[in-house]
Design a protein around this motif. Structure first.
Motif, mmCIF file in Angstrom:
data_model
loop_
_atom_site.group_PDB
_atom_site.id
_atom_site.type_symbol
_atom_site.label_atom_id
_atom_site.label_comp_id
_atom_site.label_asym_id
_atom_site.label_seq_id
_atom_site.Cartn_x
_atom_site.Cartn_y
_atom_site.Cartn_z
ATOM 1 N N LYS A 66 39.083 41.654 38.956
ATOM 2 C CA LYS A 66 37.926 40.878 38.463
ATOM 3 C C LYS A 66 36.973 40.923 39.144
ATOM 4 N N ALA A 67 37.060 40.633 40.656
ATOM 5 C CA ALA A 67 36.156 40.372 41.649
ATOM 6 C C ALA A 67 35.442 41.510 41.772
ATOM 7 N N ILE A 68 36.055 42.790 41.924
ATOM 8 C CA ILE A 68 35.459 44.189 42.255
ATOM 9 C C ILE A 68 34.644 44.457 41.163
ATOM 10 N N LEU A 69 35.034 44.223 39.883
ATOM 11 C CA LEU A 69 34.187 44.486 38.816
ATOM 12 C C LEU A 69 32.951 43.598 38.923
ATOM 13 N N ALA A 70 32.996 42.363 38.924
ATOM 14 C CA ALA A 70 32.105 41.475 39.023
ATOM 15 C C ALA A 70 31.037 41.715 40.043
ATOM 16 N N ALA A 71 31.590 42.171 41.356
ATOM 17 C CA ALA A 71 30.675 42.696 42.493
ATOM 18 C C ALA A 71 29.859 43.868 42.046
ATOM 19 N N GLU A 72 30.223 44.866 41.396
ATOM 20 C CA GLU A 72 29.690 45.849 40.844
ATOM 21 C C GLU A 72 28.582 45.614 39.802
ATOM 22 N N ASN A 103 28.011 33.401 40.881
ATOM 23 C CA ASN A 103 28.504 32.282 41.454
ATOM 24 C C ASN A 103 30.212 32.639 41.654
ATOM 25 N N ALA A 104 30.455 33.731 41.285
ATOM 26 C CA ALA A 104 32.090 34.110 41.454
ATOM 27 C C ALA A 104 32.811 33.166 40.705
ATOM 28 N N ASN A 105 32.429 32.530 39.596
ATOM 29 C CA ASN A 105 33.183 31.812 38.342
ATOM 30 C C ASN A 105 33.679 33.060 37.097
ATOM 31 N N VAL A 131 47.591 37.907 61.300
ATOM 32 C CA VAL A 131 48.252 38.140 60.424
ATOM 33 C C VAL A 131 47.629 39.584 59.561
ATOM 34 N N ARG A 132 48.641 40.367 59.520
ATOM 35 C CA ARG A 132 48.279 41.375 58.699
ATOM 36 C C ARG A 132 47.956 41.409 57.319
ATOM 37 N N SER A 133 46.737 41.959 56.684
ATOM 38 C CA SER A 133 46.381 41.642 55.639
ATOM 39 C C SER A 133 46.995 42.725 54.682
ATOM 40 N N SER A 134 47.334 42.457 53.289
ATOM 41 C CA SER A 134 47.890 43.119 52.265
ATOM 42 C C SER A 134 46.798 43.972 51.668
ATOM 43 N N GLY A 135 45.625 43.799 52.046
ATOM 44 C CA GLY A 135 44.686 44.695 51.304
ATOM 45 C C GLY A 135 44.237 43.895 50.015
ATOM 46 N N ASN A 136 44.760 42.590 49.794
ATOM 47 C CA ASN A 136 44.266 41.680 48.679
ATOM 48 C C ASN A 136 44.422 40.178 49.273
ATOM 49 N N ILE A 137 43.103 39.870 49.222
ATOM 50 C CA ILE A 137 42.922 38.410 49.894
ATOM 51 C C ILE A 137 43.612 37.297 48.919
ATOM 52 N N TYR A 138 43.549 37.505 47.692
ATOM 53 C CA TYR A 138 44.166 36.614 47.003
ATOM 54 C C TYR A 138 45.895 36.639 47.008
ATOM 55 N N ARG A 139 46.264 37.603 47.324
ATOM 56 C CA ARG A 139 47.953 37.835 47.578
ATOM 57 C C ARG A 139 48.187 37.106 49.043
ATOM 58 N N ASP A 140 47.235 37.480 49.787
ATOM 59 C CA ASP A 140 47.292 36.726 51.244
ATOM 60 C C ASP A 140 47.123 35.378 51.298
ATOM 61 N N LEU A 141 46.354 34.684 50.324
ATOM 62 C CA LEU A 141 45.989 33.219 50.356
ATOM 63 C C LEU A 141 47.342 32.849 49.222
ATOM 64 N N GLU A 142 48.104 33.589 48.752
ATOM 65 C CA GLU A 142 49.162 33.294 47.983
ATOM 66 C C GLU A 142 48.706 32.539 46.429
ATOM 67 N N ALA A 188 36.786 32.821 35.824
ATOM 68 C CA ALA A 188 37.588 32.389 35.012
ATOM 69 C C ALA A 188 37.554 32.610 33.610
ATOM 70 N N ARG A 189 36.338 32.842 32.910
ATOM 71 C CA ARG A 189 36.079 33.036 31.662
ATOM 72 C C ARG A 189 36.050 34.671 31.242
ATOM 73 N N PHE A 190 36.306 35.486 32.525
ATOM 74 C CA PHE A 190 36.209 36.716 31.963
ATOM 75 C C PHE A 190 37.323 37.465 32.102
ATOM 76 N N THR A 191 37.663 38.275 30.920
ATOM 77 C CA THR A 191 38.783 39.327 31.261
ATOM 78 C C THR A 191 38.160 40.596 31.601
ATOM 79 N N ILE A 192 39.028 41.494 32.275
ATOM 80 C CA ILE A 192 38.728 42.840 32.720
ATOM 81 C C ILE A 192 37.962 43.406 31.448
ATOM 82 N N GLU A 193 38.424 43.341 30.389
ATOM 83 C CA GLU A 193 37.714 44.187 29.255
ATOM 84 C C GLU A 193 36.323 43.672 29.103
ATOM 85 N N ARG A 194 35.971 42.427 29.206
ATOM 86 C CA ARG A 194 34.600 42.093 29.277
ATOM 87 C C ARG A 194 33.867 42.326 30.183
#
Length: 104
Positions: free
Chosen positions: A25-31, A62-64, A4-15, A66-72
């Motif tokens: 949020k995942a990119i910012l958290a990783a940084e 722990n990649a949790n 399956v060709r990826s869209s470049g976004n795993i969350y989109r690929d997993l619907e 849900a409580r984080f906004t992009i701003e935070r």
């Protein structure tokens, strides 16, 4: 096996809901975790250095997210002396191979 060709976004690929928000949020958290690791800090040491609650660093590790906004997340990076530069590109969604229709 199906390829399956990826869209470049795993969350989109997993619907998953809100894939663009989740990926950002995942990119910012990783940084954040990368910065904490570069300093060799525990979550408590990161708290002492930044004033950001240690529990936040634990949730991020722990990649949790849900409580984080992009701003935070951007604010936490600021506490870590990181400058955040973001760019936004808006384009029509790619059609899925199975013919999913765009949301209305």
């Amino acid at each position: 096996m199906e390829i399956v060709r990826s869209s470049g976004n795993i969350y989109r690929d997993l619907e998953m809901a809100e894939p663009d928000l989740r990926q950002t949020k995942a990119i910012l958290a990783a940084e954040i975790i990368k910065s904490v690791d570069e300093h060799g800090w525990t979550v408590r040491a990161a708290h002492e250095a930044t004033g950001v609650p240690a529990a936040d660093f634990s949730r991020l590790r722990n990649a949790n997210l849900a409580r984080f906004t992009i701003e935070r997340l951007v604010n936490i990076l600021g506490h870590l002396d990181r400058e955040v530069k973001m760019s936004v590109a808006v384009r029509p969604r790619m059609a899925h191979a199975e013919g999913n229709h765009a949301r209305q």
